[in-house]
Design an enzyme around this catalytic site. Structure first.
Site, PDB file in Angstrom:
ATOM      1  N   ARG A  10      -2.864   5.303 -13.163  1.00 14.13           N
ATOM      2  CA  ARG A  10      -3.323   4.848 -11.849  1.00 14.13           C
ATOM      3  C   ARG A  10      -4.800   5.163 -11.683  1.00 14.13           C
ATOM      4  O   ARG A  10      -5.239   6.296 -11.901  1.00 14.13           O
ATOM      5  CB  ARG A  10      -2.516   5.566 -10.767  1.00 14.13           C
ATOM      6  CG  ARG A  10      -2.985   5.340  -9.338  1.00 14.13           C
ATOM      7  CD  ARG A  10      -2.505   4.031  -8.794  1.00 14.13           C
ATOM      8  NE  ARG A  10      -2.967   3.792  -7.441  1.00 14.13           N
ATOM      9  CZ  ARG A  10      -2.212   3.902  -6.342  1.00 14.13           C
ATOM     10  NH1 ARG A  10      -0.964   4.269  -6.459  1.00 14.13           N
ATOM     11  NH2 ARG A  10      -2.724   3.648  -5.161  1.00 14.13           N
ATOM     12  N   ALA A  43       0.833  -1.200   0.000  1.00  9.74           N
ATOM     13  CA  ALA A  43       0.000   0.000   0.000  1.00  9.74           C
ATOM     14  C   ALA A  43       0.867   1.249   0.000  1.00  9.74           C
ATOM     15  O   ALA A  43       1.732   1.396   0.852  1.00  9.74           O
ATOM     16  CB  ALA A  43      -0.908   0.009   1.223  1.00  9.74           C
ATOM     17  N   ASP A  44       0.625   2.132  -0.949  1.00  6.90           N
ATOM     18  CA  ASP A  44       1.291   3.431  -0.872  1.00  6.90           C
ATOM     19  C   ASP A  44       0.313   4.394  -0.198  1.00  6.90           C
ATOM     20  O   ASP A  44      -0.745   3.987   0.275  1.00  6.90           O
ATOM     21  CB  ASP A  44       1.747   3.912  -2.258  1.00  6.90           C
ATOM     22  CG  ASP A  44       0.590   4.102  -3.232  1.00  6.90           C
ATOM     23  OD1 ASP A  44       0.878   4.230  -4.437  1.00  6.90           O
ATOM     24  OD2 ASP A  44      -0.580   4.121  -2.806  1.00  6.90           O
ATOM     25  N   SER A  45       0.659   5.683  -0.189  1.00  5.93           N
ATOM     26  CA  SER A  45      -0.180   6.613   0.581  1.00  5.93           C
ATOM     27  C   SER A  45      -1.576   6.740  -0.016  1.00  5.93           C
ATOM     28  O   SER A  45      -2.554   6.867   0.726  1.00  5.93           O
ATOM     29  CB  SER A  45       0.496   7.973   0.689  1.00  5.93           C
ATOM     30  OG  SER A  45       0.901   8.408  -0.576  1.00  5.93           O
ATOM     31  N   ASP A 102      -3.227   4.350  -1.593  1.00  6.92           N
ATOM     32  CA  ASP A 102      -3.934   3.139  -1.175  1.00  6.92           C
ATOM     33  C   ASP A 102      -4.416   3.262   0.262  1.00  6.92           C
ATOM     34  O   ASP A 102      -5.545   2.878   0.585  1.00  6.92           O
ATOM     35  CB  ASP A 102      -2.997   1.913  -1.238  1.00  6.92           C
ATOM     36  CG  ASP A 102      -2.686   1.485  -2.646  1.00  6.92           C
ATOM     37  OD1 ASP A 102      -1.495   1.250  -2.926  1.00  6.92           O
ATOM     38  OD2 ASP A 102      -3.628   1.372  -3.461  1.00  6.92           O
TER      39      ASP A 102
END
Lengths: 135, 337
Positions: free
Chosen positions: B173, A91-93, A95
Site C-alpha cells: 500500500r 475509502a478506508d480510514s 484514505d
C-alpha cells in the site's frame, strides 16, 4: 431591499456548538441581503456568537470531489457528488485521513482529528472547509 | 496444514456460471443451488487464545455462492453492502459481513449454528458487538471480535474476554502523500524519528504501513472511536533489541519482539494493558492484532499471544494455516497453534 449595516444586525445569538444536522440555519426572517451580483457568502459578516452556514459553494464541492477522485484513483468521469459517501466510494480510514490532509493543503486549513473523523460525505467536507476558511 | 473438506450434499444438476472448466469452483458451483453446506463448528477460544479467520476475496468467484452469502444477511446489511460503489467493493463488504456471521455461528453459542439468526448492535462509541438473545438461564459468553478488510483480504479476530482490535493492509500500500509529511502531521515525534531513521524508501513505506495497522488495531481494540484517541496522542514503540527482527521475516512458530503502546498523557508508564502481534499473511499483507492483556507471567511480563489462524471460504472449505508460511509473526510475542 435594505442592506445589512454591520453595526445594526441584531438577532438572537445562537449557540456555536450546533450539531451537524442543524448546521444549515435559516435566519431569513431577520436578515436582509444586499442585492448585488456577488456571492452572498463573503458579504455576510456577523456578530460574534452567531454562526450561519449556507451550503458550501459549488467551487468548494468541486475541489473536494477532485481530491477524493485523486486519492481513490477514480476515473475522471466517475459520478461523485455532494451526497457521495467516502466509504461507499471505497475509502478506508487511511484514505480518509489522506483526503483530509489533501484538503488541508488545498485550502490552507487545519482540521482537528476529531472533526476529520466525523466527515463522511463530500458535502460534509465542503461545509467544514467553508467554516474553517471563514475563520 | 490440515485441509478440512466441506460436506457436500448430492447436487441437482445446474449450469456452471464459469466459462473455464478448470476453475476450481466449476464443480462446486453446481452445489449451490442447494442450501449452503453446513458450517464446520469450532470450539470457543480459551481465555488465552486468539482465533484469526480470513477470506481472500479473489478466491471467491462463484456468483451463486455470493448470492447465498447475501441471503444470510438481514435486509439492512444487504442494503449496506449494495450501497458500495462497484462489484469489488460490494464483494468485500459482503464477505466481511459473511465472515463475521459465519465465524461467530461456528462457535455454536447456546447450540445455535445459524449465521442468519445473529443480531449485531453497536456500543455507544460505534463498535460492533453481538446482541445475544436474552433468554432465561442464558448467560452470553464474553465473546469478543473485530473485523478488518481491504479489497484483497477480509479478516476477523475472535477472543474470549479480551478486547480485540485488528487491522489488515496490503504490504505494498502506498500513500499518496509523502510518508514523513504524513507522519509529522498525524503520528508522534518518536514514530516520525523511527521512520526517518530508515534509509531505504521501500522499507520505510512498509514500516509506515506496519505502524498504521498497529495504531488502527489499538484504537479499534479500545472501542471508543477514533476521535477519542487521535493518532498523535499515543506512540507505538518497538523495543530496540527487536528493531532488526521487526524488519526481517522470521521464524513462523515463535517470535519475540516487543511492541508496546505509550500514551502521551502518561509517558513514563508504558501502557501495560495492551499487547500486540504483527503478522505477515501470505507474503502480501500485514495483520496487526491488539489485545487486552488478561494475565501477566510475573514481573509484568506478558504471556505470548496464542494464535490459531484459519483461511476460510465459509461453508466451502477451511484451512488451518497457523505455523505455516502463510502466517509469519514479524512483531510481538506470538505462539502459533
Amino acid at each position: 431591499m435594505a442592506s445589512i449595516t454591520r453595526a445594526s444586525v441584531s438577532m438572537p445569538s445562537l449557540s456555536t456548538s450546533v450539531n451537524q444536522s442543524q448546521r444549515r440555519i435559516s435566519v431569513m426572517n431577520s436578515v436582509s441581503f444586499p442585492v448585488s451580483g456577488r456571492s452572498m457568502i463573503p458579504s455576510l459578516r456577523l456578530q460574534r456568537g452567531l454562526q450561519v452556514c449556507c451550503a458550501a459553494k459549488q467551487e468548494t464541492v468541486d475541489k473536494v470531489v477532485a481530491i477524493v477522485k485523486k486519492q481513490l484513483a477514480l476515473p475522471a468521469d466517475a459520478a461523485v457528488t455532494g451526497e457521495s459517501k467516502f466509504a461507499a466510494l471505497g475509502a478506508d480510514s487511511l484514505d480518509t485521513v489522506e483526503i483530509v490532509m489533501g484538503l488541508e493543503e488545498e485550502f490552507d486549513i487545519t482540521v482537528e482529528e476529531e472533526s476529520a473523523q466525523s466527515i463522511t460525505t463530500v458535502q460534509e467536507a465542503a461545509d467544514m472547509i467553508e467554516k474553517l476558511v471563514e475563520k | 496444514h490440515r485441509r478440512l473438506p466441506a460436506v457436500i450434499p448430492t447436487p441437482p444438476v445446474s449450469a456452471s456460471p464459469f466459462p473455464n472448466p478448470k476453475s476450481q469452483y466449476c464443480c462446486l458451483s453446481r452445489n449451490f443451488s442447494a442450501a449452503l453446506t453446513p458450517l464446520l463448528p469450532v470450539q470457543l477460544p480459551s481465555r488465552m487464545e486468539t482465533h484469526l479467520w480470513y477470506v481472500v476475496p479473489d478466491e471467491v468467484k462463484s456468483a451463486p455462492l455470493l448470492s447465498k452469502y447475501m441471503e444470510l444477511l438481514p435486509q439492512s446489511e444487504r442494503d449496506h453492502v449494495l450501497g458500495f460503489r462497484g462489484d469489488q467493493l460490494q464483494k468485500s463488504a459482503l464477505l466481511a459481513r459473511t465472515l463475521v456471521r459465519t465465524t461467530i455461528a461456528r462457535y455454536q453459542v447456546d447450540g445455535h449454528l445459524d449465521p442468519r439468526s445473529l443480531r449485531f448492535k453497536r456500543n455507544i462509541h460505534g463498535k460492533p458487538e453481538v446482541e445475544w438473545e436474552t433468554k432465561d438461564g442464558f448467560c452470553p459468553p464474553p465473546l469478543q471480535f473485530n473485523i478488518s478488510h481491504t479489497s484483497s483480504l477480509v479478516a476477523c479476530g475472535v477472543t474470549m474476554n479480551s478486547l480485540i482490535g485488528i487491522d489488515v493492509e496490503e504490504k505494498r500500500r502506498r500513500t499518496k502523500n509523502n510518508i514523513l509529511a504524513f507522519a509529522k502531521r498525524y503520528f508522534t515525534a518518536h514514530e516520525v524519528e523511527h521512520l526517518n531513521a530508515i534509509p531505504d524508501s521501500e522499507l520505510q513505506q512498509q514500516e509506515f504501513i506496519k505502524l498504521w495497522t498497529l495504531k488502527e488495531a489499538y484504537v479499534k481494540a479500545l472501542g471508543k472511536g477514533f476521535s477519542s484517541s487521535p493518532f498523535n496522542t499515543f506512540t507505538i514503540r518497538v523495543n530496540t533489541a527487536a528493531q532488526e527482527s521487526f524488519c526481517l521475516v522470521k521464524a513462523r512458530k515463535e517470535a519475540s519482539s516487543g511492541i508496546a503502546v505509550e500514551t502521551l498523557d502518561s509517558p513514563q508508564n508504558l501502557t501495560n494493558n495492551w499487547q500486540f502481534a504483527l503478522l505477515e499473511l501470505m507474503g502480501s499483507h500485514y495483520v496487526a492484532i491488539c489485545l487486552e492483556r488478561q494475565e501477566t507471567g510475573g514481573a509484568g511480563k506478558a504471556f505470548p499471544i496464542k494464535l490459531t489462524a484459519r483461511k476460510t471460504i465459509p461453508s466451502v472449505e477451511d484451512e488451518l494455516v497457523s505455523g505455516t508460511n502463510a502466517v509469519v509473526t514479524i512483531g510481538g510475542s506470538v505462539t502459533q497453534f
